[in-house]
Each structure stands twice: as structure tokens, then as C-alpha cells.
Design a protein around this motif. Structure first.
Motif, PDB file in Angstrom:
ATOM      1  N   ARG A  79       6.899  -4.039  14.835  1.00  0.00           N
ATOM      2  CA  ARG A  79       7.675  -2.813  14.976  1.00  0.00           C
ATOM      3  C   ARG A  79       9.040  -3.032  14.342  1.00  0.00           C
ATOM      4  O   ARG A  79       9.533  -4.156  14.290  1.00  0.00           O
ATOM      5  CB  ARG A  79       7.821  -2.425  16.457  1.00  0.00           C
ATOM      6  CG  ARG A  79       8.642  -1.141  16.643  1.00  0.00           C
ATOM      7  CD  ARG A  79       8.631  -0.655  18.071  1.00  0.00           C
ATOM      8  NE  ARG A  79       9.253  -1.581  19.008  1.00  0.00           N
ATOM      9  CZ  ARG A  79      10.557  -1.737  19.163  1.00  0.00           C
ATOM     10  NH1 ARG A  79      11.414  -1.088  18.388  1.00  0.00           N
ATOM     11  NH2 ARG A  79      11.027  -2.582  20.071  1.00  0.00           N
ATOM     12  N   GLN A  80       9.644  -1.953  13.889  1.00  0.00           N
ATOM     13  CA  GLN A  80      10.962  -2.038  13.249  1.00  0.00           C
ATOM     14  C   GLN A  80      11.939  -2.837  14.105  1.00  0.00           C
ATOM     15  O   GLN A  80      12.004  -2.670  15.325  1.00  0.00           O
ATOM     16  CB  GLN A  80      11.506  -0.630  13.018  1.00  0.00           C
ATOM     17  CG  GLN A  80      12.785  -0.588  12.214  1.00  0.00           C
ATOM     18  CD  GLN A  80      13.191   0.837  11.883  1.00  0.00           C
ATOM     19  OE1 GLN A  80      12.679   1.789  12.450  1.00  0.00           O
ATOM     20  NE2 GLN A  80      14.116   0.979  10.950  1.00  0.00           N
ATOM     21  N   ALA A  81      12.691  -3.706  13.463  1.00  0.00           N
ATOM     22  CA  ALA A  81      13.610  -4.597  14.173  1.00  0.00           C
ATOM     23  C   ALA A  81      14.658  -3.814  14.943  1.00  0.00           C
ATOM     24  O   ALA A  81      15.119  -2.750  14.517  1.00  0.00           O
ATOM     25  CB  ALA A  81      14.295  -5.535  13.186  1.00  0.00           C
ATOM     26  N   GLY A  96      22.378 -16.767  14.552  1.00  0.00           N
ATOM     27  CA  GLY A  96      22.158 -16.760  13.105  1.00  0.00           C
ATOM     28  C   GLY A  96      21.565 -15.463  12.600  1.00  0.00           C
ATOM     29  O   GLY A  96      21.445 -15.254  11.390  1.00  0.00           O
ATOM     30  N   VAL A  97      21.171 -14.563  13.504  1.00  0.00           N
ATOM     31  CA  VAL A  97      20.672 -13.241  13.133  1.00  0.00           C
ATOM     32  C   VAL A  97      21.205 -12.239  14.154  1.00  0.00           C
ATOM     33  O   VAL A  97      21.526 -12.596  15.289  1.00  0.00           O
ATOM     34  CB  VAL A  97      19.126 -13.172  13.106  1.00  0.00           C
ATOM     35  CG1 VAL A  97      18.558 -14.031  11.989  1.00  0.00           C
ATOM     36  CG2 VAL A  97      18.530 -13.576  14.452  1.00  0.00           C
ATOM     37  N   GLY A 136      16.253  -8.381  16.223  1.00  0.00           N
ATOM     38  CA  GLY A 136      15.109  -9.007  16.864  1.00  0.00           C
ATOM     39  C   GLY A 136      13.862  -8.172  16.666  1.00  0.00           C
ATOM     40  O   GLY A 136      13.938  -6.941  16.526  1.00  0.00           O
ATOM     41  N   PHE A 137      12.711  -8.830  16.639  1.00  0.00           N
ATOM     42  CA  PHE A 137      11.420  -8.150  16.579  1.00  0.00           C
ATOM     43  C   PHE A 137      10.805  -8.118  17.977  1.00  0.00           C
ATOM     44  O   PHE A 137      10.782  -9.146  18.669  1.00  0.00           O
ATOM     45  CB  PHE A 137      10.444  -8.891  15.657  1.00  0.00           C
ATOM     46  CG  PHE A 137      10.641  -8.642  14.187  1.00  0.00           C
ATOM     47  CD1 PHE A 137      10.868  -7.363  13.706  1.00  0.00           C
ATOM     48  CD2 PHE A 137      10.553  -9.698  13.286  1.00  0.00           C
ATOM     49  CE1 PHE A 137      11.031  -7.134  12.338  1.00  0.00           C
ATOM     50  CE2 PHE A 137      10.706  -9.474  11.920  1.00  0.00           C
ATOM     51  CZ  PHE A 137      10.940  -8.193  11.453  1.00  0.00           C
ATOM     52  N   ALA A 138      10.293  -6.960  18.391  1.00  0.00           N
ATOM     53  CA  ALA A 138       9.586  -6.864  19.664  1.00  0.00           C
ATOM     54  C   ALA A 138       8.394  -7.811  19.647  1.00  0.00           C
ATOM     55  O   ALA A 138       7.654  -7.889  18.660  1.00  0.00           O
ATOM     56  CB  ALA A 138       9.116  -5.427  19.908  1.00  0.00           C
ATOM     57  N   SER A 139       8.204  -8.525  20.752  1.00  0.00           N
ATOM     58  CA  SER A 139       7.152  -9.548  20.808  1.00  0.00           C
ATOM     59  C   SER A 139       5.884  -9.072  21.501  1.00  0.00           C
ATOM     60  O   SER A 139       4.903  -9.803  21.577  1.00  0.00           O
ATOM     61  CB  SER A 139       7.674 -10.797  21.533  1.00  0.00           C
ATOM     62  OG  SER A 139       7.989 -10.494  22.885  1.00  0.00           O
ATOM     63  N   LEU A 148      11.695 -14.485  16.496  1.00  0.00           N
ATOM     64  CA  LEU A 148      10.685 -13.887  15.614  1.00  0.00           C
ATOM     65  C   LEU A 148      11.340 -13.308  14.366  1.00  0.00           C
ATOM     66  O   LEU A 148      10.845 -13.492  13.247  1.00  0.00           O
ATOM     67  CB  LEU A 148       9.911 -12.794  16.359  1.00  0.00           C
ATOM     68  CG  LEU A 148       8.863 -13.272  17.369  1.00  0.00           C
ATOM     69  CD1 LEU A 148       8.352 -12.100  18.202  1.00  0.00           C
ATOM     70  CD2 LEU A 148       7.702 -13.968  16.667  1.00  0.00           C
ATOM     71  N   TYR A 149      12.464 -12.618  14.540  1.00  0.00           N
ATOM     72  CA  TYR A 149      13.140 -12.048  13.380  1.00  0.00           C
ATOM     73  C   TYR A 149      13.703 -13.148  12.483  1.00  0.00           C
ATOM     74  O   TYR A 149      13.586 -13.084  11.249  1.00  0.00           O
ATOM     75  CB  TYR A 149      14.271 -11.122  13.837  1.00  0.00           C
ATOM     76  CG  TYR A 149      14.936 -10.400  12.692  1.00  0.00           C
ATOM     77  CD1 TYR A 149      14.412  -9.209  12.204  1.00  0.00           C
ATOM     78  CD2 TYR A 149      16.079 -10.921  12.076  1.00  0.00           C
ATOM     79  CE1 TYR A 149      15.011  -8.547  11.138  1.00  0.00           C
ATOM     80  CE2 TYR A 149      16.687 -10.266  11.023  1.00  0.00           C
ATOM     81  CZ  TYR A 149      16.146  -9.078  10.554  1.00  0.00           C
ATOM     82  OH  TYR A 149      16.739  -8.436   9.486  1.00  0.00           O
ATOM     83  N   LYS A 150      14.267 -14.162  13.090  1.00  0.00           N
ATOM     84  CA  LYS A 150      14.913 -15.236  12.335  1.00  0.00           C
ATOM     85  C   LYS A 150      13.921 -15.969  11.440  1.00  0.00           C
ATOM     86  O   LYS A 150      14.245 -16.325  10.303  1.00  0.00           O
ATOM     87  CB  LYS A 150      15.573 -16.217  13.306  1.00  0.00           C
ATOM     88  CG  LYS A 150      16.399 -17.313  12.651  1.00  0.00           C
ATOM     89  CD  LYS A 150      17.145 -18.133  13.715  1.00  0.00           C
ATOM     90  CE  LYS A 150      18.042 -19.179  13.090  1.00  0.00           C
ATOM     91  NZ  LYS A 150      18.820 -19.920  14.135  1.00  0.00           N
ATOM     92  N   PHE A 151      12.696 -16.158  11.936  1.00  0.00           N
ATOM     93  CA  PHE A 151      11.748 -16.987  11.194  1.00  0.00           C
ATOM     94  C   PHE A 151      10.655 -16.205  10.464  1.00  0.00           C
ATOM     95  O   PHE A 151       9.983 -16.765   9.606  1.00  0.00           O
ATOM     96  CB  PHE A 151      11.118 -18.020  12.134  1.00  0.00           C
ATOM     97  CG  PHE A 151      12.063 -19.133  12.484  1.00  0.00           C
ATOM     98  CD1 PHE A 151      12.172 -20.251  11.673  1.00  0.00           C
ATOM     99  CD2 PHE A 151      12.890 -19.045  13.585  1.00  0.00           C
ATOM    100  CE1 PHE A 151      13.060 -21.273  11.965  1.00  0.00           C
ATOM    101  CE2 PHE A 151      13.791 -20.054  13.894  1.00  0.00           C
ATOM    102  CZ  PHE A 151      13.877 -21.177  13.078  1.00  0.00           C
ATOM    103  N   PHE A 152      10.485 -14.923  10.781  1.00  0.00           N
ATOM    104  CA  PHE A 152       9.435 -14.154  10.117  1.00  0.00           C
ATOM    105  C   PHE A 152       9.967 -13.107   9.148  1.00  0.00           C
ATOM    106  O   PHE A 152       9.268 -12.764   8.185  1.00  0.00           O
ATOM    107  CB  PHE A 152       8.539 -13.465  11.156  1.00  0.00           C
ATOM    108  CG  PHE A 152       7.517 -14.376  11.777  1.00  0.00           C
ATOM    109  CD1 PHE A 152       6.246 -14.492  11.248  1.00  0.00           C
ATOM    110  CD2 PHE A 152       7.837 -15.122  12.900  1.00  0.00           C
ATOM    111  CE1 PHE A 152       5.302 -15.335  11.817  1.00  0.00           C
ATOM    112  CE2 PHE A 152       6.907 -15.971  13.480  1.00  0.00           C
ATOM    113  CZ  PHE A 152       5.633 -16.075  12.938  1.00  0.00           C
ATOM    114  N   ASN A 153      11.157 -12.573   9.374  1.00  0.00           N
ATOM    115  CA  ASN A 153      11.614 -11.469   8.535  1.00  0.00           C
ATOM    116  C   ASN A 153      11.712 -11.896   7.072  1.00  0.00           C
ATOM    117  O   ASN A 153      12.176 -12.992   6.764  1.00  0.00           O
ATOM    118  CB  ASN A 153      12.976 -10.958   8.999  1.00  0.00           C
ATOM    119  CG  ASN A 153      13.375  -9.704   8.260  1.00  0.00           C
ATOM    120  OD1 ASN A 153      12.596  -8.764   8.163  1.00  0.00           O
ATOM    121  ND2 ASN A 153      14.583  -9.682   7.714  1.00  0.00           N
TER     122      ASN A 153
END
Length: 257
Positions: A166-168, A181-182, A185-188, A227-232
Motif C-alpha cells: 500500500r502507498q507509503a 534514516g527514512v 513507512g509501508f503498512a505490514s 519495510l520502507y527503508k529496505f524495500f522502497n
């Protein structure tokens, strides 16, 4: 598309306002919603709660739930999961506590649970059929795919090789960029990846665990930021809605992703 759904669960836990019996019924609804959309889905229940004796009424209810899925991975004997329950979750006095030590402990639990699941997909024989699926969905138990769930998104040629979230969300932490560092966030609760990216996903979760340990020495961090930090990046598709619905455990408030 042949999907696999990894249903992460914690039936017997001191976290949140729901009883184990209520959690079982809510997770039945999770399975119902998956099979409504994908009758041939491969379903995997990953249980991260405390051990439930099979001969008890709760154990019998849990067995009924387990019998509805293709594979059950019970992590109740995992040393780190046991440690988290005994040292943190069982000590919670306020059921609706969010953030702080409880939030950080939940993040460690989620990372541990899903990292172990990814390892099982790659190395456990009973999970081998997952590798024959086209896409792996991670869905949090107790939540349901809504009637508006859009299957077309996942067979769109532009998305076949993408991680889908879903949209961050903008971080609720004012100093997230500095501390983590970001600042997103991405919903988990519901996200997915093509099975062809299983090894990449394993590597990312290994890095996420290491980063969680490092950042937590000086700041709060949760799985959404990680999730956002490592997947985006270019390999991600962000949707306005993943069309997941349910109530959050700390207070029972309804959410719609």
C-alpha cells in the motif's frame, strides 16, 4: 496466477484486547476471505503465540483452524519467540499499549517470525510447494481481504516482478529521518512479492534485523519504517489501497488499508 498466502498469527498472547478464542474466529475470517478470492490459494499459518496444549478446549479450536490451511509452521518452541513472550509480552499491564518497549518487541517478533518463515520456504520440505506459486502474500492473521480486493493488480504485466505495498505513510515520528534514516513507512498487514524474489527478500529481512538492532540502541523503530527503508525503490509498486480490513489488537479500532 497461483498465490501463496503466509498468514502470520499470535493466538495465545498477552498483547492486545482480544482473547485467544476471538483471535481464532477472526483468523477463520482471514482464511474465508482468501479462499473467496483465490479458491486454489496455498495457505500457510505461521503461529508466533505461546504454546497451546492440544487437549484443552482452546487447543481443539486451534486444531480446527490448522486443519483449514495447507501448511502450519508453529514457532511456539522458537527460543527467541519464547524469550519475547516471557520477558516482554507477558509483562504488559496495559492491553492497549502501543509503541515504546511493546512496539519494539512486536517489531522484533514480526521480524523473527517472518525471517524464520522465509527460511522454511527455502529449506523446509513441507513448504516446497510455495516455490511453485507465482506470488507470495504476507497477510496478518485476523484481517480480511475486503470485497473490493483487486486481483487484476497482481497479474498486470507491469507488476509481475514487483514487490507490492500500500502507498507509503508519512512517519508519525518527527525525527524519523534523523533517527531511522527514512521518514515513511509501508503498512505490514498485507504486502506481496513474486516468488522469483524469495532470495532477495531473505537478504532484505536479514539486513532489517541487523538494522533494527543497531537503531534500537538509540531510537524507537518499527517494522513499517524498516519495510520502507529496505524495500522502497524501482522494484516496488505502491497501491492507493490493498483493500485489507480489520481491527487493530491494541484497541479494536477498525482500519482499512
Amino acid at each position: 496466477m497461483k498465490p501463496a498466502f503466509i498468514i502470520t498469527s499470535a493466538i495465545n498472547t498477552n498483547v492486545g484486547v482480544y482473547s485467544p478464542e476471538a483471535r481464532i474466529m477472526q483468523t477463520h475470517a482471514t482464511i474465508d476471505s482468501i479462499l473467496r478470492e483465490y479458491p486454489d490459494a496455498l495457505t500457510v499459518l505461521v503461529e508466533g503465540g505461546k504454546a497451546i496444549p492440544e487437549t484443552t478446549p482452546l487447543g481443539q479450536q486451534f486444531n480446527v483452524l490448522k486443519n483449514r490451511v495447507n501448511v502450519t509452521l508453529n514457532m511456539a518452541s522458537n527460543a527467541q519467540i519464547i524469550h519475547l513472550h516471557e520477558q516482554f509480552f507477558d509483562q504488559i499491564k496495559t492491553k492497549n499499549e502501543m509503541g515504546g518497549t511493546t512496539g519494539l518487541s512486536k517489531t522484533v517478533g514480526e521480524l523473527t517470525l517472518f525471517a524464520a518463515t522465509l527460511d522454511a520456504i527455502r529449506n523446509n520440505e513441507q513448504c516446497a510447494p510455495i516455490l511453485e506459486c507465482d506470488r507470495v502474500f504476507k497477510i496478518s492473521g485476523r484481517y480480511q481481504l475486503s470485497p473490493l480486493f483487486n486481483k487484476d493488480v497482481y497479474v498486470d504485466p507491469n507488476n509481475l516482478d514487483k514487490f507490492i505495498f500500500r502507498q507509503a505513510d508519512k512517519s508519525w515520528m518527527g525525527d524519523a529521518l534523523e533517527k531511522i534514516g527514512v521518514e515513511y513507512g509501508f503498512a505490514s498487514r498485507l504486502w506481496s512479492f513474486p516468488t522469483s524474489r524469495i532470495d532477495e527478500t531473505i537478504e532484505k529481512f536479514t539486513d532489517m534485523i541487523q538494522d533494527c538492532v543497531q537503531v534500537s540502541l538509540s531510537s524507537y523503530i518499527d517494522i513499517e519504517h524498516l519495510l520502507y527503508k529496505f524495500f522502497n525503490g524501482d522494484n516496488v509498486t505502491q497501491l492507493d489501497h490493498t483493500h485489507l480490513m480489520g481491527t487493530i489488537a491494541p484497541n479494536g479500532v477498525m482500519v482499512y488499508d
